[in-house]
Design a protein around this motif. Structure first.
Motif, PDB file in Angstrom:
ATOM      1  N   SER A  70       0.829  -1.211   0.000  1.00 40.78           N
ATOM      2  CA  SER A  70       0.000   0.000   0.000  1.00 40.78           C
ATOM      3  C   SER A  70       0.861   1.257   0.000  1.00 40.78           C
ATOM      4  O   SER A  70       0.394   2.328  -0.411  1.00 40.78           O
ATOM      5  N   ILE A  71       2.115   1.148   0.438  1.00 40.61           N
ATOM      6  CA  ILE A  71       3.011   2.305   0.472  1.00 40.61           C
ATOM      7  C   ILE A  71       3.276   2.818  -0.945  1.00 40.61           C
ATOM      8  O   ILE A  71       3.162   4.013  -1.233  1.00 40.61           O
ATOM      9  N   ALA A  72       3.634   1.893  -1.850  1.00 42.18           N
ATOM     10  CA  ALA A  72       3.947   2.295  -3.222  1.00 42.18           C
ATOM     11  C   ALA A  72       2.722   2.861  -3.926  1.00 42.18           C
ATOM     12  O   ALA A  72       2.807   3.856  -4.648  1.00 42.18           O
ATOM     13  N   SER A  73       1.555   2.245  -3.722  1.00 42.84           N
ATOM     14  CA  SER A  73       0.363   2.700  -4.429  1.00 42.84           C
ATOM     15  C   SER A  73      -0.114   4.048  -3.913  1.00 42.84           C
ATOM     16  O   SER A  73      -0.732   4.822  -4.648  1.00 42.84           O
ATOM     17  N   THR A  74       0.166   4.366  -2.651  1.00 38.29           N
ATOM     18  CA  THR A  74      -0.278   5.639  -2.082  1.00 38.29           C
ATOM     19  C   THR A  74       0.715   6.768  -2.343  1.00 38.29           C
ATOM     20  O   THR A  74       0.349   7.840  -2.821  1.00 38.29           O
ATOM     21  N   TYR A  75       1.994   6.516  -2.069  1.00 35.77           N
ATOM     22  CA  TYR A  75       2.988   7.575  -2.146  1.00 35.77           C
ATOM     23  C   TYR A  75       3.700   7.659  -3.490  1.00 35.77           C
ATOM     24  O   TYR A  75       4.167   8.733  -3.875  1.00 35.77           O
ATOM     25  N   LEU A  76       3.815   6.520  -4.189  1.00 34.76           N
ATOM     26  CA  LEU A  76       4.619   6.504  -5.415  1.00 34.76           C
ATOM     27  C   LEU A  76       3.806   6.195  -6.659  1.00 34.76           C
ATOM     28  O   LEU A  76       4.361   6.106  -7.754  1.00 34.76           O
ATOM     29  N   SER A  77       2.507   5.968  -6.502  1.00 30.97           N
ATOM     30  CA  SER A  77       1.595   5.763  -7.642  1.00 30.97           C
ATOM     31  C   SER A  77       2.008   4.599  -8.521  1.00 30.97           C
ATOM     32  O   SER A  77       1.885   4.653  -9.737  1.00 30.97           O
ATOM     33  N   VAL A  78       2.524   3.537  -7.932  1.00 31.89           N
ATOM     34  CA  VAL A  78       2.890   2.340  -8.691  1.00 31.89           C
ATOM     35  C   VAL A  78       2.293   1.135  -7.983  1.00 31.89           C
ATOM     36  O   VAL A  78       2.456   0.968  -6.790  1.00 31.89           O
ATOM     37  N   SER A  79       1.572   0.304  -8.737  1.00 36.88           N
ATOM     38  CA  SER A  79       0.979  -0.876  -8.121  1.00 36.88           C
ATOM     39  C   SER A  79       0.720  -1.916  -9.185  1.00 36.88           C
ATOM     40  O   SER A  79       0.948  -1.699 -10.361  1.00 36.88           O
ATOM     41  N   ASP A  80       0.224  -3.080  -8.731  1.00 36.48           N
ATOM     42  CA  ASP A  80      -0.234  -4.067  -9.696  1.00 36.48           C
ATOM     43  C   ASP A  80      -1.733  -3.872  -9.894  1.00 36.48           C
ATOM     44  O   ASP A  80      -2.343  -2.968  -9.331  1.00 36.48           O
ATOM     45  N   GLU A  81      -2.357  -4.737 -10.685  1.00 38.48           N
ATOM     46  CA  GLU A  81      -3.745  -4.512 -11.074  1.00 38.48           C
ATOM     47  C   GLU A  81      -4.683  -4.499  -9.881  1.00 38.48           C
ATOM     48  O   GLU A  81      -5.668  -3.756  -9.867  1.00 38.48           O
ATOM     49  N   SER A  82      -4.408  -5.326  -8.866  1.00 43.84           N
ATOM     50  CA  SER A  82      -5.345  -5.431  -7.759  1.00 43.84           C
ATOM     51  C   SER A  82      -5.457  -4.143  -6.957  1.00 43.84           C
ATOM     52  O   SER A  82      -6.353  -3.991  -6.139  1.00 43.84           O
ATOM     53  N   MET A  83      -4.534  -3.174  -7.178  1.00 41.11           N
ATOM     54  CA  MET A  83      -4.573  -1.905  -6.465  1.00 41.11           C
ATOM     55  C   MET A  83      -5.047  -0.758  -7.345  1.00 41.11           C
ATOM     56  O   MET A  83      -5.144   0.367  -6.887  1.00 41.11           O
TER      57      MET A  83
END
Length: 444
Positions: A70-83
């Motif tokens: 959740s850190i990457a998807s929140t602060y760095l805008s990078v995630s896999d499809e499920s996020m």
């Protein structure tokens, strides 16, 4: 046989996996499957070192990944499809200086999802899951097709009101829908090429979809951050969140249903499951939405692997479960119940550690330019793909990036990029894969 379960060994390997997952899973673009593959590549003897080393290490790593990513998807805008569904609400929180609050809401859902999963599987699930499996297994592919159709039907035209004339409004509405169809089939063709063309070397076959997923879901966001030169405001990192009990209940129920659907049915991923679960529970509001994503992601990843521990059901779901299932077969119920208890322990530890990781990353963002962080992330993603799949993988990643950008241009769902998984599976199941093999000049 029950005495074979050694709690000390389970805790040793399980906690090692948990902390490694927490330590590395916040790194942008690093999926838990790629993390495990890297571990095995660097320490091949690890797989056979102990009967419990691989399964409980993987279980701990998956739980840690479910929380820390959740850190990457929140602060760095990078995630896999499920996020992907989570990105827009979490970005709103981040730009308002409340990124840590978004992470905390996500973690609340993740902890509830982990506790529910362990409790359900250790009690009712012992008897119910084999029955559910026998009931639905003949209809898997019809359910998958129905969910794909639902994805397209539930696409709401976001730009239709922007047109000045009725014709322009009609075009803007259909542009978004048609863009989704284009993205779905374009990603599906890339999926055929990555899986059946033989372009990737044999040693990289296990990571054949890694370039595509990083290109679809990682690269476009990082490049957009670089182009926009976005600045991040100072973040409020207090461990405090105001939300209603209804949002917690509704978000948790939505996430558990969506994550359960994704974990149980093959090919259906966390993003697709969360979409269905959100409609089933009629989830509303950003708080409930972020909580649901935490619950869905944890139930999806952890549940898909934990099915493997059931000694009589023998369901293998997801890349991590297939990796572990190649060398591990559960022999006793003790292994299953110990695994259920360990999920709760690992979830509690992951909750606490991820909170501090969130504070550390928020502090870092106030001292280092977001552009520099995005550039470092970009270099890391390219290096990761090159290391795993070579120059051909980098080329596939760039092609996938163009498809991911197309989804942004058409303002449609990035979930349609899952055509790279879904279209080859449906084509093979329904008997028209030969059409694509002929169209693309593949040997099949």
């Amino acid at each position: 046989m029950e005495a074979l379960v050694n709690p000390v060994e389970v805790l040793t390997w399980g906690l090692t996996g948990t902390f490694l997952g927490l330590l590395l899973s916040w790194i942008p673009g690093l999926h838990i499957f790629n993390l495990l593959v890297l571990v095995f590549a660097l320490a091949p003897g690890f797989i056979t070192s102990n009967i419990y080393a691989l399964p409980y290490f993987a279980l701990g790593a998956v739980v840690g990944f479910s929380f820390a990513s959740s850190i990457a998807s929140t602060y760095l805008s990078v995630s896999d499809e499920s996020m992907m569904l989570m990105l827009f609400p979490s970005q709103r929180y981040l730009l308002a200086g409340r990124g840590h609050r978004a992470v905390l809401l996500y973690l609340i859902g993740a902890l509830i999802g982990a506790v529910f999963l362990a409790a359900f599987m250790a009690t009712i699930g012992v008897y119910a899951m084999p029955v559910i499996y026998n009931l639905f297994s003949p209809y898997y592919w019809f359910i998958l097709l129905a969910i794909v159709v639902f994805m397209f039907m539930s696409e709401y035209p976001k730009e239709a009101d922007h047109g000045r004339t009725p014709r322009e409004k009609l075009w803007l509405a259909w542009r978004q829908v048609l863009g989704g169809v284009l993205v779905f089939f374009a990603s599906g063709i890339l999926g055929f090429i990555a899986s059946y063309s033989g372009l990737l070397r044999v040693e990289a076959a296990y990571a054949r979809l890694t370039p595509l997923f990083i290109g679809f879901f990682g690269f476009p966001w990082v490049l957009r951050n670089l182009i926009s030169k976005r600045s991040i405001p100072r973040q409020d990192t207090r461990d405090f969140v105001e939300t209603s009990p209804g949002a917690v209940i509704n978000g948790s129920a939505s996430g558990i249903m969506g994550g359960g659907i994704a974990a149980f049915f093959p090919i259906i991923t966390g993003g697709m499951g969360a979409l269905v679960g959100g409609h089933m529970a009629s989830s509303r509001g950003d708080d409930a939405f972020l909580i649901s994503q935490g619950a869905a992601r944890t139930v999806y990843y952890t549940g898909a692997l934990f099915f493997l521990f059931h000694p009589t059901m023998r369901i293998t779901r997801g890349a991590v479960a297939w990796l572990v299932g190649g060398v591990y077969t559960p022999k006793t119920w003790a292994e299953f119940y110990v695994g259920a208890a360990f999920i709760i322990l690992a979830a509690a530890l992951s909750f606490a550690v991820t909170l501090y990781l969130s504070k550390a990353v928020a502090w870092l963002l106030t001292r280092i330019s977001y552009v520099y962080i995005s550039a470092a992330t970009l270099a890391f993603l390219v290096g990761l793909v090159f290391y795993l799949t070579g120059p051909v993988g980098v080329a596939l990643m760039l092609a996938a990036t163009s498809v991911g950008f197309a989804a942004m241009v058409f303002n449609t769902r990035l979930s349609y990029c899952l055509g790279s998984l879904i279209l080859p599976v449906l084509a093979n199941t329904m008997g028209f894969a030969g059409f694509f093999f002929g169209l693309l000049g593949l040997g099949g």
